[in-house]
Write a protein that holds these residues in place. Structure first.
Motif, PDB file in Angstrom:
ATOM      1  N   MET A 420       3.164 -65.803 -62.250  1.00  0.00           N
ATOM      2  CA  MET A 420       1.813 -65.989 -62.795  1.00  0.00           C
ATOM      3  C   MET A 420       0.795 -65.118 -62.064  1.00  0.00           C
ATOM      4  O   MET A 420      -0.077 -64.485 -62.691  1.00  0.00           O
ATOM      5  N   SER A 421       0.920 -65.057 -60.750  1.00  0.00           N
ATOM      6  CA  SER A 421      -0.063 -64.276 -59.984  1.00  0.00           C
ATOM      7  C   SER A 421       0.068 -62.790 -60.266  1.00  0.00           C
ATOM      8  O   SER A 421      -0.928 -62.075 -60.442  1.00  0.00           O
ATOM      9  N   SER A 422       1.299 -62.303 -60.314  1.00  0.00           N
ATOM     10  CA  SER A 422       1.492 -60.867 -60.489  1.00  0.00           C
ATOM     11  C   SER A 422       1.143 -60.405 -61.894  1.00  0.00           C
ATOM     12  O   SER A 422       0.689 -59.281 -62.087  1.00  0.00           O
ATOM     13  N   GLN A 423       1.350 -61.260 -62.875  1.00  0.00           N
ATOM     14  CA  GLN A 423       1.127 -60.832 -64.248  1.00  0.00           C
ATOM     15  C   GLN A 423      -0.309 -61.022 -64.721  1.00  0.00           C
ATOM     16  O   GLN A 423      -0.760 -60.305 -65.607  1.00  0.00           O
ATOM     17  N   PHE A 424      -1.003 -61.964 -64.127  1.00  0.00           N
ATOM     18  CA  PHE A 424      -2.338 -62.278 -64.658  1.00  0.00           C
ATOM     19  C   PHE A 424      -3.436 -62.129 -63.614  1.00  0.00           C
ATOM     20  O   PHE A 424      -4.557 -62.560 -63.823  1.00  0.00           O
ATOM     21  N   GLY A 425      -3.083 -61.523 -62.484  1.00  0.00           N
ATOM     22  CA  GLY A 425      -4.109 -61.214 -61.491  1.00  0.00           C
ATOM     23  C   GLY A 425      -4.836 -62.428 -60.976  1.00  0.00           C
ATOM     24  O   GLY A 425      -6.068 -62.387 -60.790  1.00  0.00           O
ATOM     25  N   LEU A 426      -4.135 -63.486 -60.746  1.00  0.00           N
ATOM     26  CA  LEU A 426      -4.797 -64.703 -60.268  1.00  0.00           C
ATOM     27  C   LEU A 426      -5.407 -64.505 -58.886  1.00  0.00           C
ATOM     28  O   LEU A 426      -6.402 -65.148 -58.541  1.00  0.00           O
ATOM     29  N   GLU A 427      -4.779 -63.601 -58.080  1.00  0.00           N
ATOM     30  CA  GLU A 427      -5.316 -63.398 -56.736  1.00  0.00           C
ATOM     31  C   GLU A 427      -6.622 -62.602 -56.747  1.00  0.00           C
ATOM     32  O   GLU A 427      -7.322 -62.514 -55.734  1.00  0.00           O
TER      33      GLU A 427
END
Length: 624
Positions: A420-427
């Motif tokens: 989720m973080s890598s695909q949707f830029g959550l960070e």
């Protein structure tokens, strides 16, 4: 060398070494050689002396051994001499035996002559006494023959007497039996007369009882009426039983429906089930089957498998759930194009219903087996390098109201969170407060944050590809969460609960109806049992009265037949006279046998007298 060193060595010399050094110091060079030769000769002399001593000892040992062997030789010689004597004696032994046997033979020959002489003398004497002995033997033989004839005659006499005595006993037994039969006949006659009197009395009593027995008519109409009532009650009870069975069947169906309703309600109230229901309502029709299949086959997988993604994500804050679902709403919760790095089968997937594997073998295994359920499978490959660490919340961010990143507000397994973080830029998406909402422009300009969330809005800036540092902003309102904090429609749950309550009420009413039917059925069955018992008593009374009359009639007939048979008995006096005649004949036979026995006894006495005389004479001859 120092003088003291030389003196020290001289003092250490042994007497032999001192002698050798002295000889060397004298000056004659042959003296040490001669001394050495003398020493060698002395050694050889000692060696020879030792050899002589050793040989002397060996000689002494051999001489001692020789002396012992001479003794053995002497013993062997003596043994040979003794053996020669034994052979000589063996040769003389037969002659000695012959001499002894010859002496014995001569003595035996002498004794034989004497015995023959005595035998001749005895023969002469025997011839002299033989004639009178022969005469006595002949007389004794005659006497023995006479005794034998008399003895045989006596035995025959005894046998005849025994036969006569046996016949006399048989005749006596017959006479006694006849007298006993006479007594029995007279006793039977008395009993018969008494029996006739008793039979007449019993017959009169039975006839009187039969006449006094009242006539009995069975209540047939009452019995038929009771029978019809019993049939009606039985039919009614059967109908009630059928109604009860139908109601019990309906009750069982309602209970089954209630159990299903309760199970469904529990599933609806369960969080994981709620999420799966939400996925099912959103279009994943077979998500339940897929999830159950994965749970059953987890032991066949190489590594952990996560999914569906929705049930792996846990957001504790409702506001954060809105932010997270709003951020990835168009990507992960609906349909999303997956990069090639994840190596999945199709180009588009519904990621919220996806299963994430960490091993290519597990990915292939799930793709093969979950194909009927139409769910996507993602294979997560951990990137060891190339990922830039996200920036931490700085003090300046705190001053502007930013307190967290979007990847920090939810919990999930590492693989799911990484996807989720890598695909949707959550960070790169931040969360702020109302203060952040007021200073949204300053945040983008001063901090360079292009995506952040506030309680009311979602701010997103994009940099133009055609101008220098040209930025455009997009502000969207925050929508309610439909998946992460989903719950089934409360109306549907209420409908399910009302359905449950309705079923419980219907079941209670049905159970009451069954109980009332059971009570009515029991009352009807009890009434039918009472009537049946009353009818059976009437029938039994009728049978008992009929049996009583038949028993009395049968008793009268039997007593009549018995009386007739007693009166038909023959005249007993004729039988008594006949038995008396038979007894008299038996007594006459006894008398005849007794006379014969007396004659035989007289003959036996005379024979015994004659036998005694002859036997005494024979004994006298034996004595002579």
């Amino acid at each position: 060398f120092l003088p003291q060193d030389r003196v020290c060595e001289f003092a250490k010399l042994t007497p032999i070494q001192l002698l050798e050094e002295t000889e060397k110091a004298v000056g004659d060079p042959q003296l040490p050689v001669q001394h050495f030769a003398l020493v060698e000769k002395s050694r050889e002399l000692k060696k020879y002396q030792k050899a002589v001593d050793k040989m002397g000892e060996s000689l002494k040992q051999l001489m001692a051994l020789n002396a012992e062997q001479e003794k053995d030789v002497e013993r062997v010689r003596q043994r040979d001499e003794l053996l020669e004597k034994v052979d000589c004696m063996k040769k003389k032994l037969p002659w000695l035996k012959y001499d002894m046997k010859k002496i014995e033979y001569l003595e035996a020959q002498k004794r034989e002559k004497e015995a023959k002489k005595k035998l001749n003398e005895a023969a002469k004497m025997l011839n002299e006494f033989k004639a009178p002995i022969e005469k006595q033997k002949q007389e004794k033989t005659k006497l023995d023959d006479q005794c034998k004839r008399i003895s045989n005659f006596m035995n025959e006499n005894i046998k005849k007497r025994n036969d006569l005595l046996q016949k006399e006993n048989e005749a006596a037994v017959q006479a006694r039996s006849k007298y006993k039969e006479i007594e029995d006949l007279r006793r039977e006659e008395d009993c018969r007369k008494q029996s006739i009197i008793e039979a007449k009395m019993k017959l009169a009593d039975a006839e009187r009882d039969l006449q006094n027995l009242p006539a009995y008519e069975p209540p047939k109409e009452e019995i038929e009426r009771l029978k019809s009532q019993i049939l009606e009650l039985t039919s009614s009870a059967h109908q009630m039983m059928q109604q009860k069975k139908e109601k019990e069947k309906s009750l069982g169906q309602m209970k089954t429906t209630l159990r299903n309703c309760v199970d469904g309600l529990k599933d609806m109230e369960n969080t994981k089930t709620k999420l799966l229901h939400a996925l099912k309502k959103s279009g994943a029709e077979k998500i339940f089957e897929a999830y159950q299949w994965v749970e059953l086959h987890r032991n066949e997988l190489n590594k952990d498998v996560y999914g569906p993604v929705l049930i792996e994500v846990n957001v504790s804050n409702e506001v954060h759930a809105k932010f997270l679902e709003g951020h990835v709403a168009h990507y992960i919760w609906k349909r999303l194009r997956i990069p090639v790095a994840f190596a999945v089968k199709c180009a588009y997937f519904v990621l919220y219903e996806s299963f994430i594997t960490q091993d290519s073998g597990d990915r292939d295994f799930l793709v093969k087996n979950l194909q009927p359920f139409d769910v996507p499978i993602l294979n997560y490959v951990r990137e060891e390098s190339g990922r830039k660490a996200p920036s931490e919340i700085s003090k300046q961010m705190h001053e502007l109201g930013i307190y967290s990143r979007l990847d920090q507000v939810f919990d999930a397994p590492a693989a799911v969170k990484d996807v989720m973080s890598s695909q949707f830029g959550l960070e790169h998406s931040y969360i702020g407060s109302d203060k952040t909402d007021r200073k949204a422009d300053d945040i983008a300009k001063e901090l360079g944050i292009l995506d952040f969330w506030t309680p009311q809005n979602h701010y997103h800036w994009s940099v133009s590809r055609y101008g220098d540092n040209e930025m455009s902003a997009r502000v969207e309102p925050v929508h309610d969460s439909r998946l992460l904090l989903c719950g089934l429609d409360s109306g549907e749950i209420e409908n399910m609960r009302s359905r449950k309550n309705e079923l419980e009420k219907l079941i209670a009413d049905a159970e009451e109806g069954i109980k009332s039917l059971q009570i009515q059925q029991r009352l009807v069955e009890d009434e039918a049992a009472k009537l049946q018992k009353q009818r059976e008593e009437m029938v039994e009374t009728a049978r008992r009265e009929m049996r009583k009359r038949k028993d009395l009639e049968s008793c009268v007939e039997q007593r009549k037949r018995k009386l007739v048979s007693l009166e038909r008995s023959g005249d007993i006096e004729t039988a008594v006279d006949k038995l008396i005649e038979q007894a008299a004949r038996s007594n006459i036979e006894r008398l005849k046998h007794a006379i014969k026995v007396k004659d035989l006894l007289v003959e036996a006495v005379s024979c015994k007298w004659s036998y005694a005389e002859k036997h005494m004479a024979s004994i006298e001859y034996d004595a002579k």
